[in-house]
Design an enzyme around this catalytic site. Structure first.
Site, PDB file in Angstrom:
ATOM      1  CB  SER A 191      46.719   7.776 -37.200  1.00 56.09           C
ATOM      2  OG  SER A 191      46.777   8.407 -38.468  1.00 56.09           O
ATOM      3  CE  LYS A 192      40.267   6.351 -33.773  1.00 57.22           C
ATOM      4  NZ  LYS A 192      39.239   7.039 -32.951  1.00 57.22           N
ATOM      5  NE  ARG A 193      47.671  11.052 -40.807  1.00 57.65           N
ATOM      6  CZ  ARG A 193      48.579  10.969 -41.777  1.00 57.65           C
ATOM      7  NH1 ARG A 193      48.191  10.920 -43.038  1.00 57.65           N
ATOM      8  NH2 ARG A 193      49.868  10.943 -41.490  1.00 57.65           N
TER       9      ARG A 193
END
Length: 599
Positions: free
Chosen positions: A333-335
């Site tokens: 994910s973006k994290r």
């Protein structure tokens, strides 16, 4: 790989031994339909209207003992025997994620390897979140990767429209067929009623499921609600018992129990079709032969298979690809950093490297080879070698792979990339010529990303002499009589020996260095490290001879932008003459004293 492993996804699985015995006629019909899934078993309590005649073609119905088997096929839908047609169907609600890009790639490779067609379909039924801007960005990313499609909204085809928002009339047509046959029914439940059902299920610690309130409603009850103008949805009439199995090309046999599903909506009260219904109709009418998609869509297969069956469509083959995981094995994910194709493109990655790396996330050709062109991937790709385990996204390996692809480019292509980048970023005033060629040859081995090209040249043209001389790492070099080396170097420059050697190129430089070493009685690191510090202002960098020659040429040819912070060779020697070696030596001794006291 893994096709012989059975996976059960329901609490009450049924085995092949539980299946009813069928006659020759039933077996022949199943063969003609060509579905890669087992027969749905339904108890005879299922209402008769489910099988009312109402389609363009009449389904064959076979009733044996307490089991009901339905096999039907329509001439206007379903895969054509022997023809491979796959699709990538993104939703234009954001950027193209690397997971989606890999799914598109696997579809593309399978189609090309089988001489089939790769179709691009836009699933924009989420009207609030879907945007044309997002759609255009996705198309650009796919084109950048080299995944050209044979049919789609931008290129046309025989099975369009290829945008779901333009296919509503088709969905309504098939929804009405299902209503007429009794496979779906009108549900007049309000949102409040549905919420109450969910709450009761929650209290009973059961999964939320529609209770079937309108499943058995009489014609009179339905007419009354229609007369009142009550809004309604179309719900699919799911068999009360039985199970459904598919043979997934990656995961093997997968089974669901039908009593865990409940009747599901295929058309909302506003007339908009639901995802699973759209996908089924689209795949069937576009004659998709293989559905290759992410494993998160595996649960959707149950609903879609029931719709296929009710409409008499032949089932495609399914292959559900594992998720791409972060290093901590959570979903990427973006994290975890960059996750979209567009981001990697902006960071300086090549499409060749992205394609190569994404292909290796869950697939391999069975050898130790990891470097593939897209043509080689087409030649070697097969679904049987796709792994069902999750693949770890390793950004370090992707970076390394990009460097390999960058350096393997044809020389003229590499020159253009480097030259265009240097001019575009304002480091150089021109994008081609001998200086560009020499700089590219010198710097290419230290660059993995296109965006590092301008930084590499800017670093070479800079001269952070004072910072380096004051650093802890440079202290041993300063203490090794660096001031004496500097004095001799300045004399060689002022006397014209060094400039004359540089005019002769690499041969002249090598000859001069050898003579300079003999003069100072130095060789190896004791000679080259002081020279590197004094001439480049740094402790590390590309080949020193190539670096000095390039710096010398840059000062003569005027190719460097005056605002790029370039320090010419003449300016460097001016700075060397201004170094206070005694003060520097004193400062180093003071630092040593302070360090000794702290110990």
């Amino acid at each position: 790989m893994g096709c012989n492993i059975k996976k059960r996804l329901n609490k009450f699985p049924r085995t092949t031994a539980d299946a009813p015995k069928t006659g020759r006629h039933e077996r022949e019909m199943a063969r003609l339909v060509g579905s890669p899934w087992a027969r749905i078993r339904v108890l005879p309590e299922l209402p008769a209207p489910l099988f009312r005649r109402g389609f363009a073609a009449k389904p064959y119905i076979s009733v044996r003992r307490r089991n009901l088997s339905v096999s039907a096929s329509y001439a206007n839908a379903g895969p054509t025997e022997g023809e491979v047609r796959v699709r990538f169907a993104p939703s234009p609600t954001g950027n193209l994620h690397v997971g989606g890009a890999r799914t598109a790639l696997f579809n593309y490779l399978f189609a090309r390897s089988q001489g089939g067609k790769f179709i691009l379909r836009i699933e924009d039924t989420d009207l609030e979140r879907s945007t044309r801007k997002s759609e255009e960005a996705m198309l650009n990313d796919l084109s950048w990767l080299g995944l050209n499609w044979d049919e789609g909204s931008s290129v046309g085809g025989d099975y369009g429209p290829y945008r779901q928002s333009e296919r509503n009339s088709l969905y309504k047509e098939y929804a009405e067929k299902l209503l007429e046959s009794g496979a779906v029914y009108r549900c007049f439940c309000s949102n409040e009623e549905l919420e109450q059902m969910k709450e009761r299920a929650k209290q009973m610690q059961l999964p939320p499921m529609y209770t079937g309130k309108w499943r058995t409603a009489s014609d009179e009850e339905i007419k009354q609600e229609l007369a009142k103008g009550t809004s309604y949805t179309y719900r699919f009439r799911v068999p009360k018992e039985g199970n459904l199995k598919i043979t997934d090309l990656i995961r093997g046999e997968v089974s669901w129990s039908l009593d865990t599903l409940g009747d599901f909506v295929i058309m909302r009260s506003n007339g908009q079709p639901v995802y699973n219904f759209c996908v089924t109709v689209d795949d069937a009418t576009m004659r998709i032969s293989h559905v290759i998609r992410a494993e998160e869509h595996l649960p959707n297969t149950l609903r879609q298979a029931l719709i296929y069956k009710a409409l008499g469509f032949s089932m495609p083959s399914f292959a559900h690809v594992s998720l791409i995981l972060a290093p901590d094995r959570s979903k990427l994910s973006k994290r975890h950093g960059a996750t979209s194709v567009g981001q990697f493109r902006e960071m300086g990655y090549l499409p060749q490297a992205m394609v190569n790396y994404l292909a290796l996330l869950g697939w391999g050709d069975g050898t130790e080879n990891e470097f593939f062109t897209i043509d080689q991937l087409v030649e070697k790709f097969s679904i049987s070698r796709v792994n069902k385990s999750g693949a770890i996204f390793d950004s370090t390996k992707l970076r390394w792979m990009n460097g390999q692809h960058l350096r393997s480019l044809p020389p003229e292509e590499l020159l253009k990339i480097f030259g265009d980048r240097w001019k575009c970023t304002g480091v150089l005033l021109e994008s081609e010529g001998i200086f560009i060629k020499d700089a590219t040859e010198l710097l290419k081995d230290g660059v993995d990303l296109i965006t590092e090209v301008d930084t590499a040249l800017s670093n070479l043209l800079s001269y952070p002499l004072y910072t380096t001389l004051s650093s802890e790492e440079c202290k041993p070099i300063v203490q090794d009589k660096l001031s004496e080396v500097a004095a001799s170097l300045i004399a060689a420059y002022d006397g014209g020996e060094l400039p004359a050697a540089l005019e002769e190129g690499h041969a002249g430089w090598q000859k001069w260095v050898k003579g300079f070493g003999k003069l100072l009685k130095r060789k190896g690191k004791s000679l080259f490290m002081p020279l590197r510090v004094l001439l480049t202002g740094k402790l590390h960098g590309p080949d020193m001879g190539g670096s000095i020659l390039l710096i010398y040429k840059a000062g003569l040819w005027g190719v460097v932008n005056p605002e790029a912070g370039f320090i010419t060779l003449a300016e460097r020697f001016k700075m060397l003459r201004e170094v206070d070696w005694e003060a520097l030596d004193k400062e180093n001794k003071q630092l040593e004293s302070v360090a000794g006291q702290s110990d």
